[in-house]
Design an enzyme around this catalytic site. Structure first.
Site, PDB file in Angstrom:
ATOM      1  N   ALA A  54      -4.680  -3.498   1.626  1.00  0.00           N
ATOM      2  CA  ALA A  54      -3.765  -3.066   2.612  1.00  0.00           C
ATOM      3  C   ALA A  54      -4.409  -2.422   4.039  1.00  0.00           C
ATOM      4  O   ALA A  54      -3.884  -2.562   4.962  1.00  0.00           O
ATOM      5  CB  ALA A  54      -2.887  -1.954   2.146  1.00  0.00           C
ATOM      6  N   ASP A 246      -0.093  -0.385  -1.407  1.00  0.00           N
ATOM      7  CA  ASP A 246       0.327  -1.037  -0.404  1.00  0.00           C
ATOM      8  C   ASP A 246       1.356  -0.241   0.446  1.00  0.00           C
ATOM      9  O   ASP A 246       1.645  -0.766   1.775  1.00  0.00           O
ATOM     10  CB  ASP A 246       0.597  -2.269  -0.808  1.00  0.00           C
ATOM     11  CG  ASP A 246      -0.668  -3.206  -0.840  1.00  0.00           C
ATOM     12  OD1 ASP A 246      -1.452  -2.812  -1.913  1.00  0.00           O
ATOM     13  OD2 ASP A 246      -0.945  -3.865   0.012  1.00  0.00           O
TER      14      ASP A 246
HETATM   15  O1  MRU Z   1      -3.069  -8.676  -2.824  1.00  0.00           O
HETATM   16  P1  MRU Z   1      -4.164  -7.773  -2.357  1.00  0.00           P
HETATM   17  O2  MRU Z   1      -5.369  -8.127  -2.953  1.00  0.00           O
HETATM   18  O3  MRU Z   1      -4.033  -7.548  -0.817  1.00  0.00           O
HETATM   19  O4  MRU Z   1      -3.733  -6.218  -2.724  1.00  0.00           O
HETATM   20  C1  MRU Z   1      -4.369  -5.402  -2.843  1.00  0.00           C
HETATM   21  C2  MRU Z   1      -4.028  -4.201  -3.702  1.00  0.00           C
HETATM   22  O5  MRU Z   1      -2.907  -4.233  -4.124  1.00  0.00           O
HETATM   23  C3  MRU Z   1      -4.896  -2.978  -3.531  1.00  0.00           C
HETATM   24  O6  MRU Z   1      -4.769  -1.666  -4.516  1.00  0.00           O
HETATM   25  C4  MRU Z   1      -4.293  -2.030  -2.191  1.00  0.00           C
HETATM   26  O7  MRU Z   1      -4.150  -2.688  -1.172  1.00  0.00           O
HETATM   27  C5  MRU Z   1      -5.272  -0.832  -2.080  1.00  0.00           C
HETATM   28  S1  MRU Z   1      -6.082  -0.584  -0.301  1.00  0.00           S
HETATM   29  C6  MRU Z   1      -7.500  -0.859  -0.463  1.00  0.00           C
END
Ligand code: MRU
Length: 367
Positions: A54, A246
């Site tokens: 995110a 997110d």
């Molecule tokens: O699909 P992604 O890899 O973008 O998902 C990421 C996540 O779910 C993370 O836990 C989240 O963005 C945490 S921010 C570092």
């Protein structure tokens, strides 16, 4: 963060105005940098998860607005920015950081009296946004390390057992991480700890990315399959769960990578604290209920297949029978009631409507 001893961020502007980022598709086996010069190419890279997580997505969106402005004539600037904003917002729906970044940049340039002023304001706003996110993550690390230290004291000399999911480390941010930031600070302070890394099918951000990051930093960890987590908790092998987010609503419902919700349920069943680490940019003041969060569904191909290194070649192999149907929801929502607290750049807040209200009143990141 350091990779083989050299300091990196996940995404940055090159001296000649391109946007460079670590291409996360090939980690942990290859460390490759990709450079793009158009907002369209950056949007593709976001959609295909060359860059992900995110906080990194928010930074990428801000840089995308900069690329759109750079390739537009002065007369076309407003239209180009409006088009780029739409394009970027449609890349991935769940991480609110994308819309937050785009809207922050649009707000910063609104009312500019000339193209020159607009370009100047835009670049200043992009830098402020990216540096702000880095600093917020750094502060999450400090606050979270204090929390981990308190929990570790109860274990005397035995390592604190931390469970995490997906990748909420520095690769998912610009630097430091969210859920992993406290782990790095605590490890640097000599607090004995060990991280259980759940693999996070189908893209394996845990097995590939979190494991690689922890290894780079010298933090002890063990990868487990997602379905091993119930057993881990039942055996008393987890002291605390720490995950990222997110999008967090006003009542504290939290969208994160698919598989987060069952971990929260397991933690509740076994009396283990479950913390969500996120900067205030991941809170969405426009939504109250988690049911209103748009949840990304990705291609079923990701479920049908697995990818990795075979010898010195990257290969994708088919797992399911030809003709099998698959469904690939990529995020789930953990109700606020299952969350012990939000670890933010301002410290710990209760996962309640009042807690989120307090945070939003303290933070000033919303346009
Ligand atoms: O699909 P992604 O890899 O973008 O998902 C990421 C996540 O779910 C993370 O836990 C989240 O963005 C945490 S921010 C570092």
């Amino acid at each position: 963060m350091r990779v083989n001893g050299r300091a990196y961020r996940t995404i940055w502007r090159t001296p000649d105005g391109a946007i460079a980022f670590i291409d996360q598709r090939f980690l942990p086996h290859r460390f490759l940098i990709e450079e793009v010069r158009t907002v369209e190419a950056l949007a593709d890279a976001i959609r295909e998860m060359h860059i992900r997580g995110a906080i990194a997505l928010g930074a990428a969106a801000a840089y995308g607005m900069e690329l759109a402005a750079a390739s537009a004539s002065d007369a076309d600037l407003p239209t180009a920015l409006a088009r780029a904003a739409e394009l970027l917002k449609q890349t991935r729906p769940t991480a609110v950081n994308i819309a937050w970044a785009v809207d922050s940049i649009l707000k910063a340039v609104a009312g500019a009296q000339s193209a020159e002023e607009l370009r100047h304001r835009l670049r200043t706003a992009v830098d402020a946004l990216v540096e702000g996110e880095v600093e917020r993550c750094r502060r999450i690390g400090e606050h979270g390390a204090a929390l981990l230290e308190t929990l570790a004291q109860r274990k005397a000399t035995a390592p604190l057992q931390i469970l995490t999911h997906c990748n909420a480390g520095w690769l998912g941010c610009v630097d430091y991480g969210t859920a992993l930031a406290p782990v790095y600070v605590a490890a640097d302070r000599g607090i004995p700890l060990h991280v259980w890394v759940s693999e996070t099918r189908p893209r394996n951000q845990g097995a590939a990315l979190t494991a690689w990051e922890l290894q780079q930093h010298g933090v002890p960890y063990t990868v487990v399959v997602d379905s091993a987590c119930g057993h881990l908790l039942q055996q008393g092998m987890v002291d605390v769960a720490l995950v990222g987010a997110d999008r967090i609503t006003r009542r504290g419902d939290t969208a994160n990578k698919i598989g987060t919700y069952p971990k929260a349920l397991l933690c509740r069943a076994h009396g283990v604290p479950f913390y969500v680490a996120a900067p205030s940019s991941s809170f969405d003041p426009t939504l109250t209920n988690g049911t209103d969060i748009p949840l990304e569904e990705r291609s079923p191909e990701e479920v049908h297949t697995a990818s990795g290194l075979h010898g010195d070649r990257f290969v994708t192999v088919r797992i399911t029978p030809d003709g099998a149907r698959a469904w690939n929801p990529s995020f789930d929502v953990t109700p606020a009631e299952l969350i012990t607290g939000f670890l933010t750049e301002y410290g710990l807040f209760p996962a309640t409507a009042e807690g989120v209200e307090d945070l939003l009143a303290t933070a000033h990141v919303y346009p």
